[in-house]
Design an enzyme around this catalytic site. Structure first.
Site, PDB file in Angstrom:
ATOM      1  N   GLY A   1      24.994   2.311 -23.570  1.00  0.00           N
ATOM      2  CA  GLY A   1      25.794   2.875 -22.492  1.00  0.00           C
ATOM      3  C   GLY A   1      25.493   2.238 -21.161  1.00  0.00           C
ATOM      4  O   GLY A   1      24.548   1.447 -21.017  1.00  0.00           O
TER       5      GLY A   1
ATOM      6  N   GLU B   1      17.509   0.129 -31.684  1.00  0.00           N
ATOM      7  CA  GLU B   1      18.653   0.074 -32.602  1.00  0.00           C
ATOM      8  C   GLU B   1      19.567  -1.097 -32.286  1.00  0.00           C
ATOM      9  O   GLU B   1      20.010  -1.816 -33.171  1.00  0.00           O
ATOM     10  CB  GLU B   1      19.488   1.350 -32.484  1.00  0.00           C
TER      11      GLU B   1
ATOM     12  N   LYS C   1      32.543  15.176 -14.552  1.00  0.00           N
ATOM     13  CA  LYS C   1      33.894  15.645 -14.238  1.00  0.00           C
ATOM     14  C   LYS C   1      34.067  15.913 -12.745  1.00  0.00           C
ATOM     15  O   LYS C   1      34.595  16.944 -12.320  1.00  0.00           O
ATOM     16  CB  LYS C   1      34.234  16.908 -15.027  1.00  0.00           C
TER      17      LYS C   1
END
Length: 514
Positions: A280, A303, A417
């Site tokens: 991310g 990973e 948001k």
């Protein structure tokens, strides 16, 4: 409906074994070998190394069947997320009945949340063992992208390993996509370990340093199971990372300051311990921040290898990286392909049952840095669900690392948001990581070191350091009343209010009171 794509020509060097060349066919012909109801183990991990031609051909067959009034859906097992040519194509064709273990495709997510696709969200380290245990049932087909088939019949993996070794071993039939876009210098970068076993026959995995190679560079395959070989020449598809915003830079700054303090206190070596980073923009911002840090030479046991980690390798700040897959933006993937020989000895790609193995994570002492959706006063973390019921992606490997890391860190901006949601809440609406597995929480507001603290001490640190000012008084008021009125005083909670912030958002569009 996606139009059929003609199969590209393939160099003899890419399919060097005559028996496999004899099985070359079109993607449409290969897709015809996967029938309705089949359980298919597909390659792919974070948009790398997933099959690209056969899933699209399969989606066309599904759409034609549905148009004729016939059901046609399959069960899909992967390493993690894939790309639009796989998950997206099958979802548009309404061809996925069941999915595991991780998904990030928006259309599949929509169908999961609508209840039309069954989804088994699980720790990534557990997928291969669970497949071998057999309670998921048989695996009918392995559909795996590879970069080459060698003269001796061994197979060179692609840009991800994931669960491919297990799929190839377990499946009744194998379809191989040989992708010429994948760089030939990938040969030698992989470490495929065949020493795992089920109890009571398990043995210690002989890996003690991130750069240890304990297996072989290729897959072993039973040629009798290979029913089709398909030639492709298509790039992996990952979205580019966004430039770090102020919140991401602040999180990176807090975390780097924390690492510096741990080195000063003698709890970390000057080069740190092996780093693990989730995928991310925030994780990538932290990796970018390490570029100007004093920590070197670092190592990574993780990973996925993303842009920031590739930059650290190029600069020499990172000595080597062990992962199961790449997760690179298009520009970074192109740069890697242009200099693959330069990195081949400094990158190791392993099966995810090894890259995420809990005992290895603990043995190596990884520094686990993962994102979260929300955390509560006491350090419980939700990394998968919005408002308690809508799956976002999945737990992925964060649990494999968090419970076993030397230091377990979760990070996110303090608001979402546009300020309608607080990342720090009285009680998380879904628990993926219990407070005992969470040692450090970081937001743009600051860092809370929760190690060795009681629940009330943790709450005080979280309120003081991690909550956005918009919600700090509101959370402080809740906590004060919980201290006074809760049933017990160990982890004070007001049962009738603990999830009221989430309910307020669902009803009004904001968590803000008043």
């Amino acid at each position: 409906m996606n139009a059929p794509v003609s199969s590209p020509s393939v160099s003899p060097a890419r399919i060097a074994h005559p028996d496999y060349r004899a099985k070359l066919m079109s993607a449409d012909d290969a897709a015809s070998l996967i029938g309705p109801g089949a359980v298919v183990g597909m390659s792919g991990f974070t948009g790398a190394g997933y099959p690209k031609a056969v899933p699209q051909a399969l989606a066309r067959r599904m759409e034609a069947a549905h148009a004729a009034g016939n059901p046609y859906a399959i069960k899909v097992w992967t390493g993690a997320s894939t790309g639009p040519e796989l998950d997206g194509a099958l979802a548009r064709a309404k061809g996925i009945d069941f999915r595991l273990p991780y998904n990030s495709d928006p259309l599949v997510r929509e169908q999961i949340n609508a209840g039309t696709v069954q989804y088994f969200d699980m720790h990534l380290s557990q997928v291969a063992p669970v497949a071998w245990q057999g309670f998921l049932g048989p695996l009918d087909v392995a559909l795996v992208e590879v970069s080459a088939i060698l003269p001796d019949g061994s197979v060179v993996p692609s840009s991800s390993v994931g669960n491919n070794k297990t799929w190839l071993d377990r499946a009744g039939k194998i379809i191989l996509e040989v992708n010429s876009w994948q760089h030939e210098a990938l040969h030698g970068m992989h470490d495929i370990y065949y020493g795992t076993a089920l109890p009571p026959h398990r043995r210690p995995i002989p890996l003690v340093h991130p750069n240890d190679r304990i297996g072989q560079p290729t897959f072993r395959i039973d040629p009798a199971k290979v029913v089709a070989v398909v030639a492709t020449d298509t790039p992996d598809r990952n979205a580019p990372f966004k430039a770090p915003d102020d919140a991401a830079r602040a999180i990176a700054g807090h975390l780097l300051q924390f690492f510096g303090h741990e080195v000063k206190m003698g709890r970390l070596p000057a080069s740190l311990l092996p780093i693990q980073s989730g995928v991310g923009n925030i994780a990538n911002a932290v990796l970018n921040g390490l570029m100007d840090s004093p920590f070197e030479p670092m190592t990574a046991y993780t990973e996925v290898l993303q842009d920031g980690m590739l930059d650290l390798l190029a600069a020499g700040k990172l000595a080597m990286a062990s992962a199961t897959a790449f997760s690179l933006s298009p520009d970074a993937a192109e740069a890697l392909n242009g200099e693959m020989h330069r990195y081949r000895d400094r990158i190791v790609l392993r099966p995810q049952e090894i890259s995420n193995h809990p005992e290895l994570v603990r043995r190596l002492g990884c520094l686990a840095m993962n994102g979260m959706i929300e955390a509560d006063l006491y350090g419980n973390v939700n990394s998968t669900h919005l408002m308690g019921s809508r799956i976002q992606n999945g737990i992925g490997g964060s649990g494999d690392f968090a419970r076993n890391a030397y230091i377990s860190i979760f990070m996110a901006p303090s608001l979402a948001k546009g300020g309608a949601i607080s990342t720090i809440v009285p009680q998380v609406s879904h628990v993926d990581h219990i407070d005992q597995d969470v040692q450090v929480i970081v937001t743009d507001q600051g860092l809370a070191d929760l190690r060795g603290l009681s629940p009330k001490q943790r709450a005080e640190q979280v309120i003081a350091n991690c909550v956005h000012p918009t919600y700090r008084d509101q959370l402080s008021d809740y906590y004060a009343r919980a201290l006074r009125d809760s049933y017990g005083k160990h982890s004070p909670s007001l049962l009738d209010e603990a999830l009221s912030w989430h309910q307020r958002f669902v009803q009004t569009g904001t968590m803000r009171a008043g």
